[in-house]
Every structure is written in C-alpha cells, then in structure tokens.
Design an enzyme around this catalytic site. Structure first.
Site, mmCIF file in Angstrom:
data_model
loop_
_atom_site.group_PDB
_atom_site.id
_atom_site.type_symbol
_atom_site.label_atom_id
_atom_site.label_comp_id
_atom_site.label_asym_id
_atom_site.label_seq_id
_atom_site.Cartn_x
_atom_site.Cartn_y
_atom_site.Cartn_z
ATOM 1 N N LYS A 148 0.856 -1.182 0.000
ATOM 2 C CA LYS A 148 0.000 0.000 0.000
ATOM 3 C C LYS A 148 0.899 1.242 0.000
ATOM 4 C CE LYS A 148 -0.956 1.695 4.552
ATOM 5 N NZ LYS A 148 -1.844 1.933 5.641
ATOM 6 N N HIS A 240 -7.985 -0.732 4.922
ATOM 7 C CA HIS A 240 -8.124 -1.664 6.046
ATOM 8 C C HIS A 240 -9.549 -1.733 6.597
ATOM 9 C CE1 HIS A 240 -3.881 -1.563 5.770
ATOM 10 N NE2 HIS A 240 -3.707 -0.436 6.403
#
Ligand code: NAD
Length: 484
Positions: A148, A240
């Site tokens: 990420k 997330h």
C-alpha cells in the site's frame, strides 16, 4: 496446542526495497520466524534488492541487526539465525536504471516458485514490472506482491492496475492489505461461516449497529510530510477498515476460494451508500503529553488533512438496510486499540421485571491488543437477591484458549507471504475491489476538499473530537470506550 506447520514449496523471493523500513521491521523478521517454524525450507532463498551498493555480507549483517531488534529475544537462536542468513543474497539495483538486472536474472532460479515483493514507493511499481519483464526474469508463473498505498484516488489506482496488467495477469498480482493477514480477521470468517449460531441472526433484523475502531496512540511525527498528502481516510478507511466492513457484511461465499470471497466483498463495496456531510467527522490532534500537535508534525501550518475520521456508513441491501456501520480511526488517541463490535437488538419481549439491568448482546472481535473475541451475554446475578440481571463476557482470548504463546501466533506479514508462495490470493485485494473502494471514497474526499472543511481539534490522549460523540448520540447510541 502446537499449530500445524505445512511447509511451502521451495521459493526464491526477491524483495525490492530490501533495505527499507518495512523489509527490516516486518518482512525479514517474519520470514525468519517461518524459517524457524520449518515452513520455509532450507533450500529457499531471499534476495534483497535495493539501490545501496551492499555486498551480500553487508546486507546479511544489516538483516542480522534487524532480527536482533525486531524478533523477540526468546525467539532468537544463533544457529537458526546463521542458517537463515545463509539463505539471503543481495543485488544492488535501481528500478529506473539498467544495471543490476542481469545479475538478478542469474540469481533467481527458474525451477522454483518465484515471487517479487515490491516494498518500494508505488511510483516505482511500473519501472520494476517493466524491467522484470524486459529481462525475462518473470514468466507466467511468477508472482508480484505490491504494498500500500494502492493509488490515492480512483484515477491513480486505475493507472496502477493498468500498468501492472501490462506485465502480469490478475492471478499473479498480490495486493497486500496486512489487516487481512490478522488471525482475528480470518476468524471473523470462521465464526460466521463455520458455525450455525451467528449466521441466522447476522442481519438488520437482529443487529442494531456495528462499530469498527482502529485507535493509535502514535502521531505522525517523523513522517508528517508524507502523511499530510494522505490522511486517515486514505491511509486507513479506504483499505483496512473497508476490508473489515466487507468481511462483516458480505454474503456467505459458495466456497473459501479467492474469487468467491472477493466477489462477495466487491458486492458489499458496491452497495455502500454515498456518505453525506452529516455522516462524517474529521479531526486533527493538538499538542500534548510533551509532543507537538498535528500541525507541527505535518510541517504545514495550514494543513486540512485529518488525523482522525469517524463515519456513519450504510450498506444498501436487504441484509443491512437500517443497520448503520460506524467507523472511526485516529492517531494520538487514548490507547492503541482496534476492535469490531457488533451490537444486537433487544429481545422482542422481556419476561423479567429488571428492565434496568438489561444490556444488549455485543460480539466484540479484538484485533489489538490480545487478539480474541468476547460475547457479552446476560445472566442472572448470583445470590438470593431475586431475578436480577447482569452482563458477563464469554471471553475467548485466542492465545489462552489455544494454550498458545502469543509470540507463536504468526504475524500478518509472515502469514501473507506464505500465502503468496502457496499461490493463494484469498487474503489479497483484487484490482476491481480496490477500484470500487476508491470509487466510494473519492466523492467523500472531494466533498470536503471542495467545501474547504477544516478538521476539528482534539486533545492528544482523548477519544477524538467532540462531534464524533455526537455522530452516535444523535442516533441514540454511543461509542464504546477506547480502553488502555
Ligand atoms: P523506505 O523508504 O524505508 O524504503 C524504501 C526502499 O526502497 C529502500 O530499500 C530503497 O533502497 C528502495 N528504493 C528507493 N528508490 C529505489 C529505486 N529507484 N530503485 C530500487 N530501490 C529503491 O520505505 P518503507 O517504509 O520500507 O516502505 C516501502 C513500501 O511499503 C512503501 O510503498 C510503503 O508505502 C509501504 N508500507 C510501508 C509500511 C511501513 O511500516 N514502513 C507499512 C505499510 C506499507
């Protein structure tokens, strides 16, 4: 109980960015633990690749230091460390230049599983993919792991997907979201789909609301300039927390299989309603506890980036209509604490007089600290005082229940890397999932940017801005306590 370790096939894992923070703190210590557990066999190899001109010995010395720093003392075994370091090589390579690639090609074996971990800034993913391909270091069986952030909006995520798609099939691309590697997060699926107990009541008819909290005590000191371009929404919610929401809200997949699971998650993301301005609270932490505030840490006196965000999210489908999902995440909060709490509704009729004593059943899934689950249930208060009710937790701290040392529970990164070697993409995000998540996130961010909204201040060490409390109060609910 000793967990079963199933060894993976022999592999060569190339870690681009091998000298970086993530590699030294998480990837190498994680691989060491898998090596120690016997899951990574003694023929497998790890090749660090980065710009610095290290020899193999210098790089091994650096990794040795990292192991001493990041592996718990009682898991440091000199002989195992020595054997592990012997499996490591180094190639000096610049993603943007030609040198080093021939050496890398001769270092990576053709007859083993080949995986390439892009632990570098996403701006370099395209260069790496292109050169790996041009030098025929990868083929149709190779895997690439990307870190990420996967884009900063829909357009950049699409561009990144398109770049990777030029050189790799979707089945070769492993987009890491380390939350999916957490034991408890996977347990969420086991609890939902391996038991008959929960699924019949897993719907708006029985669930009042869901809270997802990811609270951190640290601020952004030291990486403020980077964080200021991101903020809590991009850094935590789009990836997330969205993944957690999907695992709670998704329909049962027909099989625990990568595309079956990811198809169901995608449907949830597509069912998310747009979030209105009244459903968002953003915050920035103030100075306190001897540390500067967000403004000082970000080095931008006019920053409007949020270090905290709370949202009310609605999933518009038959299962969830009427059950809000409240999400909040922030830095410099009271405690480092992450949980999912599913609050059930009142029984339709009470036969007891003790109405005051009644509290809702809550299923709490704790991500940190002490991964585990708690189901809050009503029982009779012990003793002869009549039928008075009280709530008690049915506690299941995994390490206790399984007789495991918490240190033996594999870290998310080590579990996910082993899945890459096994070729199992279930716990990795598919390209269309990431794009759908950005498609939902973009208008929210664009909305506050267009309005010029400034985040509210909140005290360091608090539970977040005042208005975040109001977000639930106006719905007649309250946030759960962020516990130390
Ligand atoms: P870092 O700055 O510590 O390390 C960057 C690495 O990239 C170094 O090894 C450097 O040599 C290498 N590098 C830089 N330019 C290069 C080039 N032109 N060619 C080849 N190698 C080059 O970064 P990090 O914190 O380790 O993060 C790596 C990636 O992981 C980033 O995408 C980051 O967003 C992501 N990530 C990091 C963390 C973390 O905790 N550090 C957590 C989640 C995601």
């Amino acid at each position: 109980m000793v967990s079963r370790v199933i060894p993976v096939d022999t592999f060569d894992l190339v870690i681009f960015g091998g000298t970086g923070d993530l590699a030294r703190r998480k990837i190498f210590p994680g691989l060491y633990r898998r090596f120690m557990a016997g899951q990574m066999n003694a023929d497998s190899r790890i090749i660090g690749a980065a710009r610095a001109k290290n020899s193999d010995e210098q790089f091994r010395a650096m990794i040795h230091d990292s192991l001493l720093e990041f592996v718990p003392k009682d898991r440091q075994d000199d002989k195992v460390i020595e054997a592990f370091l012997a499996r490591i090589d180094y190639v000096s390579i610049d993603a943007k230049e030609e040198s080093g690639w021939t050496k890398l090609k001769s270092t990576v074996r053709a007859n083993v599983v080949r995986a390439f971990y892009f632990s570098v800034a996403p701006a370099l993913f395209g260069d790496l993919a292109e050169r790996l391909h041009a030098h025929a270091i990868t083929d149709a069986t190779s895997r690439v792991v990307v870190e990420k952030p996967f884009g900063r909006d829909l357009a950049t995520a699409k561009a990144l997907n398109a770049t990777l798609a030029k050189y790799f099939a979707e089945t070769q691309i492993y987009r890491i979201d380390h939350y999916l590697g957490k034991e408890t997060v996977q347990n969420l699926m086991a609890v939902r789909f391996a038991n008959i107990l929960f699924e019949p009541i897993w719907k708006a008819q029985y669930i009042d609301h869901v809270q997802i909290t990811v609270a951190e005590t640290v601020g952004v000191d030291g990486r403020g300039a980077y964080y200021d371009k991101s903020g809590a929404m991009r850094d935590m919610v789009q990836n997330h927390m969205m993944q957690l929401l999907c695992l709670i809200a998704m329909e049962p997949p027909y099989h625990f299989d990568p595309d079956a699971v990811r198809d169901e998650k995608l449907k949830v993301i597509r069912a998310l309603e747009p979030v209105t301005v009244n459903d968002i609270v953003r915050g920035q932490y103030l100075a306190g506890g001897g540390e500067g505030g967000y403004i000082e840490h970000s080095e931008n006196p006019n920053s409007k980036t949020e270090s905290y965000v709370a949202l009310r999210v609605n999933v518009a489908n038959w299962r969830w209509k009427g059950t809000p999902f409240y999400l909040r995440t922030g830095k410099r909060l009271r405690a480092r604490y992450s949980e999912i709490a599913i609050t059930f509704k009142e029984p339709p009729h009470s036969i007891f007089d003790d109405a005051k004593g009644w509290k809702a059943n809550v299923l709490v899934i704790r991500l940190q600290p002490n991964e585990g689950m708690n189901l809050m249930v009503m029982i009779k208060e012990p003793g002869p005082g009549g039928m008075r009710l009280m709530q008690v937790p049915l506690d299941m701290t995994f390490a206790d229940a399984l007789g495991q040392d918490a240190e033996d529970v594999p870290d998310a990164y080590e579990r996910l890397i082993m899945d890459v070697i096994r070729g199992n993409q279930t716990l990795f995000m598919r390209g269309d999932e990431v794009e759908a998540a950005w498609a939902w996130t973009d208008p929210i961010i664009q909305g506050w940017e267009a309005r010029g909204d400034k985040p509210q201040d909140y005290d360091a060490g608090s539970s977040g801005p005042e208005d975040a409390l109001m977000l639930l109060h106006k719905d007649g609910r309250r946030w759960r306590e962020i516990k130390g």
